[in-house]
Design an enzyme around this catalytic site. Structure first.
Site, PDB file in Angstrom:
ATOM      1  N   PHE A  52     107.024-131.983 -73.732  1.00  0.00           N
ATOM      2  CA  PHE A  52     107.665-130.968 -72.904  1.00  0.00           C
ATOM      3  C   PHE A  52     108.314-131.557 -71.652  1.00  0.00           C
ATOM      4  O   PHE A  52     109.334-131.056 -71.174  1.00  0.00           O
ATOM      5  CB  PHE A  52     106.647-129.897 -72.486  1.00  0.00           C
ATOM      6  CG  PHE A  52     106.245-128.976 -73.599  1.00  0.00           C
ATOM      7  CD1 PHE A  52     107.182-128.268 -74.319  1.00  0.00           C
ATOM      8  CD2 PHE A  52     104.902-128.801 -73.927  1.00  0.00           C
ATOM      9  CE1 PHE A  52     106.816-127.404 -75.352  1.00  0.00           C
ATOM     10  CE2 PHE A  52     104.508-127.941 -74.952  1.00  0.00           C
ATOM     11  CZ  PHE A  52     105.473-127.245 -75.666  1.00  0.00           C
ATOM     12  N   PHE A  73     103.877-142.936 -67.068  1.00  0.00           N
ATOM     13  CA  PHE A  73     103.034-144.136 -67.125  1.00  0.00           C
ATOM     14  C   PHE A  73     103.121-144.667 -68.546  1.00  0.00           C
ATOM     15  O   PHE A  73     102.406-144.217 -69.432  1.00  0.00           O
ATOM     16  CB  PHE A  73     101.599-143.773 -66.765  1.00  0.00           C
ATOM     17  CG  PHE A  73     100.766-144.946 -66.298  1.00  0.00           C
ATOM     18  CD1 PHE A  73     101.296-146.211 -66.125  1.00  0.00           C
ATOM     19  CD2 PHE A  73      99.420-144.755 -66.027  1.00  0.00           C
ATOM     20  CE1 PHE A  73     100.522-147.276 -65.688  1.00  0.00           C
ATOM     21  CE2 PHE A  73      98.618-145.822 -65.578  1.00  0.00           C
ATOM     22  CZ  PHE A  73      99.181-147.084 -65.415  1.00  0.00           C
ATOM     23  N   ASP A 110     100.970-144.733 -62.345  1.00  0.00           N
ATOM     24  CA  ASP A 110      99.959-143.671 -62.411  1.00  0.00           C
ATOM     25  C   ASP A 110     100.332-142.531 -61.461  1.00  0.00           C
ATOM     26  O   ASP A 110     100.198-142.651 -60.241  1.00  0.00           O
ATOM     27  CB  ASP A 110      98.598-144.264 -62.032  1.00  0.00           C
ATOM     28  CG  ASP A 110      97.480-143.235 -62.053  1.00  0.00           C
ATOM     29  OD1 ASP A 110      97.736-142.071 -62.432  1.00  0.00           O
ATOM     30  OD2 ASP A 110      96.349-143.592 -61.677  1.00  0.00           O
ATOM     31  N   TYR A 224      98.755-123.735 -72.336  1.00  0.00           N
ATOM     32  CA  TYR A 224      98.675-123.201 -73.695  1.00  0.00           C
ATOM     33  C   TYR A 224      97.491-122.248 -73.775  1.00  0.00           C
ATOM     34  O   TYR A 224      96.469-122.465 -73.112  1.00  0.00           O
ATOM     35  CB  TYR A 224      98.512-124.342 -74.715  1.00  0.00           C
ATOM     36  CG  TYR A 224      98.450-123.867 -76.150  1.00  0.00           C
ATOM     37  CD1 TYR A 224      99.542-123.247 -76.738  1.00  0.00           C
ATOM     38  CD2 TYR A 224      97.292-124.027 -76.911  1.00  0.00           C
ATOM     39  CE1 TYR A 224      99.496-122.800 -78.046  1.00  0.00           C
ATOM     40  CE2 TYR A 224      97.230-123.579 -78.226  1.00  0.00           C
ATOM     41  CZ  TYR A 224      98.339-122.964 -78.786  1.00  0.00           C
ATOM     42  OH  TYR A 224      98.285-122.506 -80.082  1.00  0.00           O
ATOM     43  N   TYR A 234      89.151-124.236 -77.625  1.00  0.00           N
ATOM     44  CA  TYR A 234      90.284-124.474 -76.735  1.00  0.00           C
ATOM     45  C   TYR A 234      90.219-123.563 -75.505  1.00  0.00           C
ATOM     46  O   TYR A 234      89.721-123.953 -74.461  1.00  0.00           O
ATOM     47  CB  TYR A 234      91.631-124.331 -77.475  1.00  0.00           C
ATOM     48  CG  TYR A 234      92.745-124.994 -76.688  1.00  0.00           C
ATOM     49  CD1 TYR A 234      93.063-126.336 -76.907  1.00  0.00           C
ATOM     50  CD2 TYR A 234      93.434-124.313 -75.693  1.00  0.00           C
ATOM     51  CE1 TYR A 234      94.044-126.965 -76.152  1.00  0.00           C
ATOM     52  CE2 TYR A 234      94.414-124.929 -74.945  1.00  0.00           C
ATOM     53  CZ  TYR A 234      94.717-126.252 -75.180  1.00  0.00           C
ATOM     54  OH  TYR A 234      95.674-126.863 -74.419  1.00  0.00           O
ATOM     55  N   LYS A 243      92.680-125.080 -67.779  1.00  0.00           N
ATOM     56  CA  LYS A 243      93.910-124.272 -67.782  1.00  0.00           C
ATOM     57  C   LYS A 243      93.764-123.083 -66.830  1.00  0.00           C
ATOM     58  O   LYS A 243      94.726-122.689 -66.162  1.00  0.00           O
ATOM     59  CB  LYS A 243      94.224-123.796 -69.200  1.00  0.00           C
ATOM     60  CG  LYS A 243      94.504-124.908 -70.200  1.00  0.00           C
ATOM     61  CD  LYS A 243      95.689-125.762 -69.796  1.00  0.00           C
ATOM     62  CE  LYS A 243      96.034-126.787 -70.863  1.00  0.00           C
ATOM     63  NZ  LYS A 243      97.105-127.720 -70.450  1.00  0.00           N
ATOM     64  N   THR A 274     101.893-132.905 -80.784  1.00  0.00           N
ATOM     65  CA  THR A 274     101.952-133.897 -79.716  1.00  0.00           C
ATOM     66  C   THR A 274     100.857-134.924 -79.992  1.00  0.00           C
ATOM     67  O   THR A 274      99.992-134.709 -80.842  1.00  0.00           O
ATOM     68  CB  THR A 274     101.696-133.268 -78.330  1.00  0.00           C
ATOM     69  OG1 THR A 274     100.340-132.757 -78.301  1.00  0.00           O
ATOM     70  CG2 THR A 274     102.668-132.133 -78.032  1.00  0.00           C
TER      71      THR A 274
END
Length: 396
Positions: A52, A73, A110, A224, A234, A243, A274
């Site tokens: 993304f 990185f 970083d 998400y 999740y 999240k 991903t």
């Protein structure tokens, strides 16, 4: 050298520079085909080299002619050893941006560190003056807090109970049952420290302190939610807590940006292949079933389609940005349609090793996975000798 995919579990250890280049060009052409977006003109993308973040950088540059600074990185190439895929993506992006007469510079290091923040602030100050859009798209499993020196490691675990469900090894197509042990005492805290909103807030505070945010600046972080199928591991697991923290941070940042008329948003995006999602049990099976249904319904999106729609239909319409009752932008709206989720649930119950190739889109999943590393991209001859020693123009 002839570069071939070399796998270790869910990770590909090699990357193909020509495949990555073609992938980036394909994304650029898609954005250009959709027309101009009246968007931000000076954009900082934190986590800009894959997924993304890369799609956001491409959409900003080739959708809105924006100057972009990308922070990431990535591992550079060595003689006989390929770079990480994000290195080749970023090299290709910069080359294409410069060909188009667009400002594009990159910082490799970083992003959690004070040193990289300092380098980025200095570059903005010297070259752009201020930025009007900050995309926060970091996806690292480890973070060292620059103020405490403590290294935190995130974990993907349910909270409270063992979680058992189906999963698939997308390399072999074998469907099996997996059980994941619940989190221990420090797991939630560590996961929030890595994947929550603390570092996002630190970036915005640092930019604001040095007057590098334009009036009306917007910042967006990606999140998400997903379906009830994956909820225990999740959204209601350790990552879900992170999240939640990220989403709460958006309100705190918005409050801190009132004097520059700025706003922070979390965009809830679609499930996509991903490097991170491939390693999460249950998710590859869910995505392969979801892809099958969304393609049949004509509403499937890859990363670039998703972000281009986010920019064109949510962020830069000239109207107030639409959000849900928790203040989040919902660009997962097609994935979460009731009819789509009902069909996924039916297929989930039926899915076995024997029928998954028919019920799901495992081939599409595999192709997207290999594309992440520059392999299996149409128009690339993988039998040719390829120079692995590719430079990123602004990092030479």
């Amino acid at each position: 050298m002839i570069i071939e995919p070399r796998m270790r579990g869910f990770i590909c250890l090699t990357a193909h520079p020509k495949g990555a280049e073609q992938n980036v060009k394909n994304q650029i052409e898609y954005v250009k085909s959709k027309g101009k977006i009246e968007g931000a003109k000076k954009v900082l993308v934190i986590g800009a080299s894959t997924g993304f973040g890369l799609a956001s950088r491409i959409t900003s540059a080739f959708g809105s002619d924006a100057a972009t600074i990308g922070v990431f990185f990535e591992k550079p190439p060595m003689e006989g050893k390929t770079a990480s895929p994000g290195w080749y993506n970023s090299a290709a992006f910069e080359t294409e941006a410069h060909k188009a007469g667009l400002y594009a510079k990159s910082i490799n290091g970083d992003a959690f560190s004070n040193e990289v923040k300092r380098e980025t602030l200095d570059l903005i100050k010297a070259d752009l003056g201020q930025v009007d859009l900050i995309i926060y798209s970091l996806a690292s499993p480890v973070r060292t807090n620059p103020n405490t020196g403590i290294t935190h490691r995130s974990v993907l675990k349910p909270i409270g109970n063992i979680y058992t469900n189906k999963t698939v090894d997308f390399h072999t197509g074998k469907v099996s049952e997996i059980s994941i042990e619940p989190s221990k005492e420090d797991d939630i805290e560590n996961t929030v420290a890595v994947m929550g909103g603390e570092d996002w807030q630190m970036w915005i505070d640092a930019l604001k302190a040095e007057n590098l945010l334009a009036d009306g600046a917007t910042t967006v972080a990606y999140s998400y939610i997903g379906p009830s199928l994956t909820e225990p591991v999740y959204r209601k697991g350790t990552i879900g807590r992170a999240k939640d923290h990220l989403e709460a941070t958006a309100f705190a940042i918005t409050d801190s940006l009132k004097d520059v008329n700025g706003k922070a948003y979390v965009s809830v995006n679609k499930a996509l292949v991903t490097q991170a999602s491939s390693a999460i049990p249950v998710i590859p099976l869910y995505i392969s079933l979801l892809y099958k249904i969304m393609k049949e319904e004509g509403v499937h999106e890859g990363t670039i389609e998703q972000i281009q729609r986010l920019y064109q239909e949510r962020l830069f319409t000239g109207n107030e940005i639409p959000t849900d009752d928790k203040g989040r932008i919902r660009i997962d709206d097609w994935e979460m349609r009731d009819d789509i989720q009902e069909k996924v649930a039916v297929l989930w119950e039926k899915a076995t090793t024997e029928n998954l190739s028919e019920l799901g889109d495992l081939e599409g999943y595999r192709k997207d996975f290999y594309n992440l590393f520059g392999f299996d991209v149409e128009g690339v001859d993988y039998k040719l000798d390829t120079n692995e020693m590719v430079n990123i123009e602004s990092l030479q």
